[in-house]
Design a protein around this motif. Structure first.
Motif, PDB file in Angstrom:
ATOM      1  N   ARG A 177       0.829  -1.206   0.000  1.00  0.00           N
ATOM      2  CA  ARG A 177       0.000   0.000   0.000  1.00  0.00           C
ATOM      3  C   ARG A 177       0.870   1.265   0.000  1.00  0.00           C
ATOM      4  N   LEU A 178       2.014   1.233   0.684  1.00  0.00           N
ATOM      5  CA  LEU A 178       2.913   2.382   0.606  1.00  0.00           C
ATOM      6  C   LEU A 178       3.412   2.570  -0.825  1.00  0.00           C
ATOM      7  N   ASP A 179       3.746   1.449  -1.474  1.00  0.00           N
ATOM      8  CA  ASP A 179       4.201   1.547  -2.872  1.00  0.00           C
ATOM      9  C   ASP A 179       3.066   2.012  -3.788  1.00  0.00           C
ATOM     10  N   MET A 180       1.836   1.605  -3.483  1.00  0.00           N
ATOM     11  CA  MET A 180       0.689   2.072  -4.282  1.00  0.00           C
ATOM     12  C   MET A 180       0.556   3.586  -4.193  1.00  0.00           C
ATOM     13  N   LEU A 181       0.678   4.113  -2.967  1.00  0.00           N
ATOM     14  CA  LEU A 181       0.555   5.564  -2.831  1.00  0.00           C
ATOM     15  C   LEU A 181       1.735   6.269  -3.504  1.00  0.00           C
ATOM     16  N   SER A 182       2.937   5.654  -3.411  1.00  0.00           N
ATOM     17  CA  SER A 182       4.094   6.244  -4.104  1.00  0.00           C
ATOM     18  C   SER A 182       3.820   6.366  -5.598  1.00  0.00           C
ATOM     19  N   GLU A 183       3.294   5.285  -6.198  1.00  0.00           N
ATOM     20  CA  GLU A 183       3.015   5.323  -7.644  1.00  0.00           C
ATOM     21  C   GLU A 183       1.905   6.298  -7.973  1.00  0.00           C
ATOM     22  N   LEU A 184       0.902   6.329  -7.114  1.00  0.00           N
ATOM     23  CA  LEU A 184      -0.225   7.242  -7.323  1.00  0.00           C
ATOM     24  C   LEU A 184       0.262   8.695  -7.305  1.00  0.00           C
ATOM     25  N   VAL A 185       1.115   9.007  -6.327  1.00  0.00           N
ATOM     26  CA  VAL A 185       1.632  10.377  -6.209  1.00  0.00           C
ATOM     27  C   VAL A 185       2.488  10.730  -7.422  1.00  0.00           C
ATOM     28  N   ALA A 186       3.361   9.800  -7.821  1.00  0.00           N
ATOM     29  CA  ALA A 186       4.223  10.075  -8.981  1.00  0.00           C
ATOM     30  C   ALA A 186       3.370  10.342 -10.224  1.00  0.00           C
ATOM     31  N   TYR A 187       2.290   9.581 -10.382  1.00  0.00           N
ATOM     32  CA  TYR A 187       1.418   9.781 -11.547  1.00  0.00           C
ATOM     33  C   TYR A 187       0.712  11.133 -11.469  1.00  0.00           C
ATOM     34  N   MET A 188       0.187  11.489 -10.296  1.00  0.00           N
ATOM     35  CA  MET A 188      -0.490  12.782 -10.160  1.00  0.00           C
ATOM     36  C   MET A 188       0.470  13.925 -10.486  1.00  0.00           C
ATOM     37  N   LYS A 189       1.731  13.789 -10.046  1.00  0.00           N
ATOM     38  CA  LYS A 189       2.688  14.890 -10.228  1.00  0.00           C
ATOM     39  C   LYS A 189       3.081  15.099 -11.687  1.00  0.00           C
ATOM     40  N   THR A 190       2.815  14.102 -12.549  1.00  0.00           N
ATOM     41  CA  THR A 190       3.128  14.329 -13.973  1.00  0.00           C
ATOM     42  C   THR A 190       2.303  15.495 -14.503  1.00  0.00           C
ATOM     43  N   ALA A 191       1.135  15.745 -13.881  1.00  0.00           N
ATOM     44  CA  ALA A 191       0.266  16.840 -14.329  1.00  0.00           C
ATOM     45  C   ALA A 191       0.808  18.209 -13.947  1.00  0.00           C
ATOM     46  N   ASN A 192       1.915  18.248 -13.169  1.00  0.00           N
ATOM     47  CA  ASN A 192       2.543  19.543 -12.875  1.00  0.00           C
ATOM     48  C   ASN A 192       3.249  20.110 -14.098  1.00  0.00           C
ATOM     49  N   THR A 193       3.417  19.294 -15.125  1.00  0.00           N
ATOM     50  CA  THR A 193       3.981  19.777 -16.392  1.00  0.00           C
ATOM     51  C   THR A 193       2.835  20.196 -17.290  1.00  0.00           C
ATOM     52  N   ALA A 194       2.858  21.435 -17.732  1.00  0.00           N
ATOM     53  CA  ALA A 194       1.765  21.938 -18.566  1.00  0.00           C
ATOM     54  C   ALA A 194       1.615  21.087 -19.824  1.00  0.00           C
ATOM     55  N   GLY A 195       0.384  20.731 -20.136  1.00  0.00           N
ATOM     56  CA  GLY A 195       0.114  19.933 -21.323  1.00  0.00           C
ATOM     57  C   GLY A 195      -0.011  18.443 -21.037  1.00  0.00           C
ATOM     58  N   VAL A 196       0.286  18.016 -19.803  1.00  0.00           N
ATOM     59  CA  VAL A 196       0.154  16.603 -19.444  1.00  0.00           C
ATOM     60  C   VAL A 196      -1.172  16.392 -18.711  1.00  0.00           C
ATOM     61  N   ALA A 197      -2.060  15.582 -19.298  1.00  0.00           N
ATOM     62  CA  ALA A 197      -3.346  15.281 -18.660  1.00  0.00           C
ATOM     63  C   ALA A 197      -3.262  13.933 -17.960  1.00  0.00           C
ATOM     64  N   VAL A 198      -3.846  13.832 -16.768  1.00  0.00           N
ATOM     65  CA  VAL A 198      -3.946  12.528 -16.108  1.00  0.00           C
ATOM     66  C   VAL A 198      -5.408  12.082 -16.135  1.00  0.00           C
ATOM     67  N   SER A 199      -5.599  10.750 -16.058  1.00  0.00           N
ATOM     68  CA  SER A 199      -6.943  10.188 -16.208  1.00  0.00           C
ATOM     69  C   SER A 199      -7.577   9.926 -14.848  1.00  0.00           C
ATOM     70  N   ALA A 200      -8.784  10.420 -14.655  1.00  0.00           N
ATOM     71  CA  ALA A 200      -9.500  10.181 -13.402  1.00  0.00           C
ATOM     72  C   ALA A 200      -9.753   8.687 -13.225  1.00  0.00           C
TER      73      ALA A 200
END
Lengths: 408, 365
Positions: A75-98
């Motif tokens: 579960r810690l690794d799940m949250l790590s991956e989830l956070v890394a994926y969310m942070k990709t949206a900090n780059t303008a033009g990168v959309a993440v999927s709900a």
């Protein structure tokens, strides 16, 4: 064992024959109540079979480790991956999927990178069904789950509107807010809310802290501590030992904390305030001492360490919130940095509600937490220093951090 | 065997006493007491009084609406700005608590926000979004608006009650914040002086030196010269004179001089008004024999501060735009000399006194 019993019986029989002629007591010098003056053993010897607190979080039974927290590591690794994926949206033009974010939250048909090869893909472990228990052995709170689902929608919706290389986020305009010289870029709403922080720090509290304090430690006294679950199947532990280890696994994945394990979640944030609050060391020692007490069946010591863990996790969340509110004062005119740290502070504050102390009215109450959140307000762009101070003062008073609040 | 143990423990005790006496021999309390009573308290009283005079000058200007009152008001603003430099590097304790620096002296100011506040006549100056539209620099803009004759400038206030009111509100808030911090120091002074048992994070010496180092590095070196000079302007290094302090009134170098002079007074333990030498950080550095190469660190620090003051003296009659246009190369030299002071304070001074720099946010997320 048999030998000792028969010896005692023999000595007991002898004692009845000649009670007055020799001083009686425990004559075995390996016993803790050994008497030098006693010439005759009276079967009163008490032996200390207790285990000492180890230097790292490792415990064995018959030479084999009795510690296991694989589900927590997942579960810690799940949250790590989830956070890394969310942070990709900090780059303008990168959309993440709900849909992807929600699939990660529920581990529903999602293919993980699974860098530690824990078998996360298709595993029964998930974050969603461990969210915000009200009592030990309870179940997830759907209202709290819905909050996180709404955060995922917000992140996906905002990220879908960003345009490559255009950082246009600002007050009243959601999007990627540019680096303001101190921090950024971050994906935030026009109100300055960085939903990625709400998810990361929110799940740290509503899942990890909640499972540690409410579910596992809150129910530890109802766990069995006599039967080994299944030593041949690798379950070389009692139920109570295992529940304690699972609580530890939500704190850190590393048995040699803080040599390792200060890179994420509770290990990171407790250690981040270590100089001023000292909670990282206290929590780690309490986990080791409490686990040792369980082996020794010393439930007074175990329960004292439960209280330490509950209190110190609360102090870490509260102290970290104060730290970020102080930062917000420093960054008051740096819009991106200010809103980023206010998002962190808000998430930790809100998260305090899911700890055992808030739920059982022992620490900062939900009413006080809402009052502090009210000072920060709903639009981070118009926060005032006097209101930030009011929030800091309230948190510090409620959690015993008055003396360090200015330094945090 | 027992004798042996006895002599070991006696030796340990002796060592411990020696260590204690060594670390306690410099009288931190006396130094903090001198700095507080002779510099900090009078400097805050002076700033409070100057902002109070400024407020009165605004009221006078709003009542008389003539050029004489405008000039009197401008003089009061420069006096306030000079008084500000003397306390600007004390952003810990009461000043940090209310964010005095952000509330009082942010630049460049946001002229669009100022004009929009005036025309809407509806604003909350406490909101973070208005911090760039208030304080000393916003008043500087209002009193020295570009391409306006003084006669026209007076008329803009005569014809716009909102503008007069805005000016008054800014001066009132500036004075109120100054007064809040001055009053808070009345009781904080004792707390500060008594917080002297070590130099750890949260101690008085650590607070003072961290605030000094952070202020010099970010708000003096970078803010007063580096940014206008273009040093922080990406690859282009294009100069940005409009981002200077008091950019509209044009006293940027006077402010820089006063700021360095104030830092020098604090480090050397000088009294605020009369510059009488008392126990300061220089004495503490000398006590621990802090060196910069072969030279005493305190000597190096003073010399470097003097060099920067000499530079600033060359531009007293120029505003930033003129100085950059005519003497860019000498200003680059000046910046290099300002840069040299950073490690002397941030590295040498802090390591000599065992102070941890705490103002950098290392969370990295």
């Amino acid at each position: 064992m048999k030998f000792i019993k028969s010896t005692i019986l023999t000595l007991g029989a002898l004692a009845t024959l000649s009670t007055s002629c020799r001083k009686e007591g425990c004559t075995d010098d390996s016993a803790i109540n050994y008497s030098e003056e006693a010439k005759k053993d009276d079967a009163s010897c008490i032996y200390d079979n207790s285990v000492a607190v180890p230097s790292t979080y490792s415990f064995n039974r018959d030479g084999v480790s009795s510690v296991s927290f694989d589900g927590q590591k997942e579960r810690l690794d799940m949250l790590s991956e989830l956070v890394a994926y969310m942070k990709t949206a900090n780059t303008a033009g990168v959309a993440v999927s709900a849909d992807d974010l929600k699939a990660m939250y529920a581990n529903d048909n999602f293919t993980w990178a699974d860098v530690n090869n824990l078998g996360m893909t298709g595993s029964s472990k998930q974050l969603k069904n461990k969210t915000a228990y009200a009592v030990a052995g309870g179940s997830a709170d759907t209202g709290v789950q819905d909050r996180f689902l709404a955060y995922f929608d917000s992140i996906a919706n905002i990220s879908a509107t960003t345009t490559t290389a255009v950082e246009n986020g600002m007050a009243n305009v959601s999007g990627v807010w540019p680096n303001d010289g101190s921090k950024g870029p971050y994906l935030m709403g026009g109100n300055g809310k960085e939903y990625t922080q709400f998810v990361e720090k929110g799940l740290m509290c509503a899942v990890f802290m909640n499972q540690i304090t409410v579910n596992y430690l809150g129910g530890i006294n109802n766990s069995d501590n006599t039967t080994i679950v299944d030593a041949t199947a690798g379950k070389n532990y009692t139920e109570m030992e295992h529940h304690w280890d699972e609580a530890f696994g939500y704190f850190t994945s590393e048995i040699n904390f803080p040599t390792a394990g200060t890179d994420r979640f509770w290990g990171k944030y407790s250690f981040g305030r270590e100089d001023l609050i000292g909670s990282a060391t206290k929590i780690y020692n309490a986990f080791k001492t409490g686990r040792t007490a369980i082996v020794n069946k010393d439930y007074t010591s175990r329960d004292a360490n439960v209280v330490i863990i509950n209190d110190e996790l609360e102090r870490v969340a509260a102290g970290t919130a104060i730290h970020y509110l102080n930062s917000a004062k420093d960054y008051i005119t740096n819009n991106t940095a200010r809103n980023h740290v206010l998002s962190e502070a808000t998430a930790f504050l809100e998260g305090l509600k899911y700890g055992y102390n808030a739920i059982s009215n022992k620490g900062m109450s939900s009413t006080e937490i809402d009052m502090a959140l009210g000072y920060i307000g709903d639009d981070f762009n118009v926060v005032s220093i006097s209101n930030l101070n009011a929030a800091i003062d309230l948190i510090a008073v409620s959690t015993g951090l008055e003396s360090v609040k200015a330094s945090l | 065997m027992l004798f042996g143990l006895g002599s070991i423990s006696a030796a340990c005790n002796k060592n411990k006493e020696k260590e204690d006496s060594e670390t306690e021999a410099f009288d931190r309390k006396a130094m903090l007491s001198n700095i507080t009573t002779q510099y900090i308290l009078p400097a805050y009283a002076n700033y409070d009084s100057k902002t109070s005079n400024l407020l009165q000058a605004v009221a006078d200007f709003n009542n008389s609406d003539n050029i004489n009152a405008l000039n009197e008001l401008r003089n009061n603003l420069v006096a306030t700005a000079n008084a500000w430099q003397s306390i600007a590097f004390l952003e810990f304790g009461p000043a940090e608590n209310i964010g005095l620096r952000s509330q009082s002296n942010l630049y460049p100011c946001d002229t669009n926000q100022i004009n929009s506040n005036i025309s809407n006549n509806n604003y909350n100056l406490a909101a973070a979004s208005n911090f760039s539209a208030k304080g000393i620099q916003a008043i500087d803009y209002l009193l020295n608006q570009p391409s306006q004759t003084d006669t026209n400038l007076v008329l803009t206030f005569v014809n716009n009650a909102n503008a007069s009111q805005y000016l008054l509100t800014l001066a009132t808030e500036l004075n109120s914040n100054a007064n809040t911090v001055k009053v808070a120091w009345d009781s904080y002074a004792t707390t500060f002086i008594e917080n002297n048992s070590n130099n750890a994070q949260g101690s008085a010496v650590s607070d003072l030196v961290n605030a000094l180092s952070a202020h010099y590095e970010t708000f003096v070196r970078k803010g007063k010269l580096g940014i206008p000079l273009g040093v922080f302007n990406g690859f282009s290094q294009t100069t940005l004179p409009e981002k200077a302090e008091l950019a509209y009134g044009g006293q940027s170098f006077e402010m820089l001089y006063t700021a360095i002079d104030a830092i020098e007074s604090l480090i050397n333990g000088l009294s605020f008004e009369t510059k009488i030498n008392g126990l300061g950080l220089d004495d503490y550095m000398n006590f621990v024999a802090a060196k910069n190469g072969n030279e005493n660190l305190s000597t190096s620090l003073s010399a470097q501060l003097e060099i920067i003051k000499d530079h600033a003296n060359n531009y007293m009659n120029s505003n930033m735009a003129e100085a950059i246009a005519n003497q860019k190369t000498s200003l680059d030299d000046m910046y290099q000399d300002m840069q040299k002071l950073v490690p002397l304070i941030k590295v040498d001074l802090t390591s000599a006194l065992g102070i941890l720099i705490t103002y950098q946010d290392n969370d990295g997320d």
